[in-house]
Design a protein around this motif. Structure first.
Motif, PDB file in Angstrom:
ATOM      1  N   ILE A 185       7.829   7.161   1.355  1.00 59.81           N
ATOM      2  CA  ILE A 185       7.054   6.966   2.587  1.00 59.81           C
ATOM      3  C   ILE A 185       7.124   8.210   3.474  1.00 59.81           C
ATOM      4  CG2 ILE A 185       6.832   5.571   4.685  1.00 59.81           C
ATOM      5  CD1 ILE A 185       5.951   4.194   1.959  1.00 59.81           C
ATOM      6  N   ASN A 186       8.316   8.782   3.616  1.00 60.50           N
ATOM      7  CA  ASN A 186       8.453  10.001   4.424  1.00 60.50           C
ATOM      8  C   ASN A 186       7.616  11.139   3.854  1.00 60.50           C
ATOM      9  OD1 ASN A 186      10.155   8.796   6.266  1.00 60.50           O
ATOM     10  ND2 ASN A 186      12.025   9.503   5.256  1.00 60.50           N
ATOM     11  N   TYR A 187       7.563  11.238   2.525  1.00 60.13           N
ATOM     12  CA  TYR A 187       6.750  12.272   1.890  1.00 60.13           C
ATOM     13  C   TYR A 187       5.267  12.044   2.219  1.00 60.13           C
ATOM     14  CZ  TYR A 187       5.048  15.566  -1.593  1.00 60.13           C
ATOM     15  OH  TYR A 187       4.424  16.626  -2.220  1.00 60.13           O
ATOM     16  N   LEU A 188       4.798  10.810   2.065  1.00 60.49           N
ATOM     17  CA  LEU A 188       3.392  10.501   2.346  1.00 60.49           C
ATOM     18  C   LEU A 188       3.033  10.787   3.805  1.00 60.49           C
ATOM     19  CD1 LEU A 188       3.066   7.137   0.378  1.00 60.49           C
ATOM     20  CD2 LEU A 188       2.047   9.342  -0.255  1.00 60.49           C
ATOM     21  N   LEU A 213       2.004  -2.260   2.372  1.00 57.00           N
ATOM     22  CA  LEU A 213       1.154  -2.383   1.188  1.00 57.00           C
ATOM     23  C   LEU A 213       1.582  -1.375   0.110  1.00 57.00           C
ATOM     24  CD1 LEU A 213      -1.275  -3.634  -0.273  1.00 57.00           C
ATOM     25  CD2 LEU A 213      -2.714  -1.907   0.839  1.00 57.00           C
ATOM     26  N   ILE A 214       1.803  -0.138   0.515  1.00 50.94           N
ATOM     27  CA  ILE A 214       2.263   0.886  -0.436  1.00 50.94           C
ATOM     28  C   ILE A 214       3.593   0.459  -1.060  1.00 50.94           C
ATOM     29  CG2 ILE A 214       3.080   3.280  -0.666  1.00 50.94           C
ATOM     30  CD1 ILE A 214       1.091   3.898   1.727  1.00 50.94           C
ATOM     31  N   THR A 215       4.504  -0.017  -0.215  1.00 51.19           N
ATOM     32  CA  THR A 215       5.820  -0.467  -0.674  1.00 51.19           C
ATOM     33  C   THR A 215       5.679  -1.602  -1.702  1.00 51.19           C
ATOM     34  OG1 THR A 215       6.801   0.170   1.432  1.00 51.19           O
ATOM     35  CG2 THR A 215       8.047  -1.379   0.101  1.00 51.19           C
ATOM     36  N   SER A 216       4.730  -2.490  -1.478  1.00 51.40           N
ATOM     37  CA  SER A 216       4.543  -3.621  -2.401  1.00 51.40           C
ATOM     38  C   SER A 216       3.958  -3.177  -3.746  1.00 51.40           C
ATOM     39  CB  SER A 216       3.639  -4.680  -1.767  1.00 51.40           C
ATOM     40  OG  SER A 216       2.284  -4.258  -1.757  1.00 51.40           O
ATOM     41  N   LYS A 217       3.275  -2.044  -3.766  1.00 51.79           N
ATOM     42  CA  LYS A 217       2.632  -1.546  -4.996  1.00 51.79           C
ATOM     43  C   LYS A 217       3.532  -0.630  -5.814  1.00 51.79           C
ATOM     44  CE  LYS A 217      -1.129  -3.682  -4.200  1.00 51.79           C
ATOM     45  NZ  LYS A 217      -1.363  -4.877  -5.014  1.00 51.79           N
ATOM     46  N   LEU A 225       3.269   4.283  -9.292  1.00 53.46           N
ATOM     47  CA  LEU A 225       2.037   3.713  -8.756  1.00 53.46           C
ATOM     48  C   LEU A 225       1.022   3.699  -9.895  1.00 53.46           C
ATOM     49  CD1 LEU A 225       1.909   5.509  -5.299  1.00 53.46           C
ATOM     50  CD2 LEU A 225       2.142   3.047  -5.672  1.00 53.46           C
ATOM     51  N   SER A 226       0.640   2.505 -10.313  1.00 51.71           N
ATOM     52  CA  SER A 226      -0.322   2.379 -11.418  1.00 51.71           C
ATOM     53  C   SER A 226      -1.705   2.796 -10.952  1.00 51.71           C
ATOM     54  CB  SER A 226      -0.362   0.930 -11.921  1.00 51.71           C
ATOM     55  OG  SER A 226      -0.926   0.102 -10.912  1.00 51.71           O
ATOM     56  N   LYS A 227      -2.576   3.049 -11.903  1.00 53.95           N
ATOM     57  CA  LYS A 227      -3.952   3.434 -11.579  1.00 53.95           C
ATOM     58  C   LYS A 227      -4.634   2.331 -10.763  1.00 53.95           C
ATOM     59  CE  LYS A 227      -7.613   6.177 -13.141  1.00 53.95           C
ATOM     60  NZ  LYS A 227      -7.572   7.548 -13.471  1.00 53.95           N
ATOM     61  N   SER A 228      -4.408   1.067 -11.141  1.00 53.79           N
ATOM     62  CA  SER A 228      -5.031  -0.039 -10.389  1.00 53.79           C
ATOM     63  C   SER A 228      -4.461  -0.122  -8.968  1.00 53.79           C
ATOM     64  CB  SER A 228      -4.852  -1.367 -11.132  1.00 53.79           C
ATOM     65  OG  SER A 228      -3.491  -1.675 -11.288  1.00 53.79           O
ATOM     66  N   SER A 229      -3.166   0.147  -8.815  1.00 61.92           N
ATOM     67  CA  SER A 229      -2.570   0.170  -7.465  1.00 61.92           C
ATOM     68  C   SER A 229      -3.152   1.308  -6.641  1.00 61.92           C
ATOM     69  CB  SER A 229      -1.052   0.322  -7.546  1.00 61.92           C
ATOM     70  OG  SER A 229      -0.473  -0.832  -8.092  1.00 61.92           O
ATOM     71  N   MET A 230      -3.328   2.462  -7.263  1.00 63.36           N
ATOM     72  CA  MET A 230      -3.914   3.607  -6.555  1.00 63.36           C
ATOM     73  C   MET A 230      -5.339   3.283  -6.097  1.00 63.36           C
ATOM     74  SD  MET A 230      -1.748   6.193  -6.310  1.00 63.36           S
ATOM     75  CE  MET A 230      -2.619   7.761  -6.283  1.00 63.36           C
ATOM     76  N   LYS A 231      -6.108   2.590  -6.957  1.00 59.93           N
ATOM     77  CA  LYS A 231      -7.481   2.218  -6.579  1.00 59.93           C
ATOM     78  C   LYS A 231      -7.469   1.232  -5.419  1.00 59.93           C
ATOM     79  CE  LYS A 231      -9.815   3.123 -10.928  1.00 59.93           C
ATOM     80  NZ  LYS A 231     -10.413   2.586 -12.152  1.00 59.93           N
ATOM     81  N   ILE A 237      -6.718   1.482   2.352  1.00 60.11           N
ATOM     82  CA  ILE A 237      -6.219   2.398   3.376  1.00 60.11           C
ATOM     83  C   ILE A 237      -7.238   3.529   3.560  1.00 60.11           C
ATOM     84  CG2 ILE A 237      -4.352   3.996   4.005  1.00 60.11           C
ATOM     85  CD1 ILE A 237      -2.481   2.260   2.250  1.00 60.11           C
ATOM     86  N   ILE A 238      -7.853   3.568   4.729  1.00 56.18           N
ATOM     87  CA  ILE A 238      -8.923   4.537   4.995  1.00 56.18           C
ATOM     88  C   ILE A 238      -8.461   5.974   4.722  1.00 56.18           C
ATOM     89  CG2 ILE A 238     -10.346   5.538   6.843  1.00 56.18           C
ATOM     90  CD1 ILE A 238     -10.360   2.665   8.068  1.00 56.18           C
ATOM     91  N   GLU A 239      -7.254   6.301   5.125  1.00 55.13           N
ATOM     92  CA  GLU A 239      -6.733   7.664   5.034  1.00 55.13           C
ATOM     93  C   GLU A 239      -6.182   8.016   3.637  1.00 55.13           C
ATOM     94  OE1 GLU A 239      -5.672  11.372   6.928  1.00 55.13           O
ATOM     95  OE2 GLU A 239      -7.067   9.788   7.441  1.00 55.13           O
TER      96      GLU A 239
END
Length: 189
Positions: free
Chosen positions: A5-8, A21-25, A105-111, A117-119
């Motif tokens: 998260i800090n990196y992102l 949401l990111i954490t859950s994926k 992070l899977s491809k489906s999670s990335m999609k 997430i707009i950003e």
């Protein structure tokens, strides 16, 4: 997870819901030393964020020699981005050279993150651009340096990596034989 998260957050703003949401994926995984995370000939279906350990990206040239392209250490994303984005088989192997821990992070999670997430796409683009610039900055100076200069540059840029990487991989990365690297190291001490 905090490191991811800090990196992102270095590349864009995320609110608590987006971070949740990111954490859950993101799925935590580990791999043992010398295991392959990804093999050539396969289409990458995930990206990882390395939290512990060192990986290397390598390939086999037309003579069958194994060539190390570069190393990736903690707090970096790892992916064959070209093969991942184009959904084509990779020409590279990604191997753990130490025991490694990472988030997947899977491809489906990335999609899903992209659609929610707009950003997100902007953050991913900035991370990708940084990764490519880092890669060029690692490789470009090596083109004009002799073997000793390449080794000294490596030590200067990556002081923490030198003792974590087997000499054979380091020699391959530097484009020299292991015996040449041993001679260089002996003469420097």
């Amino acid at each position: 997870m905090e490191a991811l998260i800090n990196y992102l957050l270095q590349f864009g703003n995320l609110n608590k819901q987006q971070i949740d949401l990111i954490t859950s994926k993101a799925v935590f995984k580990e791999i043992r030393k010398d295991e392959c995370f990804h093999e050539a000939g396969k289409i990458p279906r995930e990206v990882i964020f390395l939290t512990e350990g060192v990986m290397r990206v390598c390939y086999y040239n037309n003579k069958g020699d194994e060539i190390t392209k570069y190393f990736i250490d903690e707090n970096n994303f790892v992916a064959d981005i070209n093969s991942y984005n184009q959904e084509i088989p990779s020409t590279e192997y990604i191997q753990a050279i130490t025991a490694c821990s990472y988030f997947v992070l899977s491809k489906s999670s990335m999609k899903e993150l992209s659609m929610t997430i707009i950003e997100w796409d902007n953050i991913v683009a900035k991370i990708t651009a940084k990764g490519l610039a880092d890669k060029v900055n690692k490789i470009s100076p090596m083109m004009t340096e002799d073997a000793k200069e390449r080794y000294l540059s490596f030590l200067e840029k990556f002081p923490k990596l030198a003792n974590r990487i087997p000499l054979s991989y380091l020699a391959s990365y530097l484009g020299i034989t292991q015996s040449s690297l041993s001679r260089i190291r002996k003469n420097i001490r």
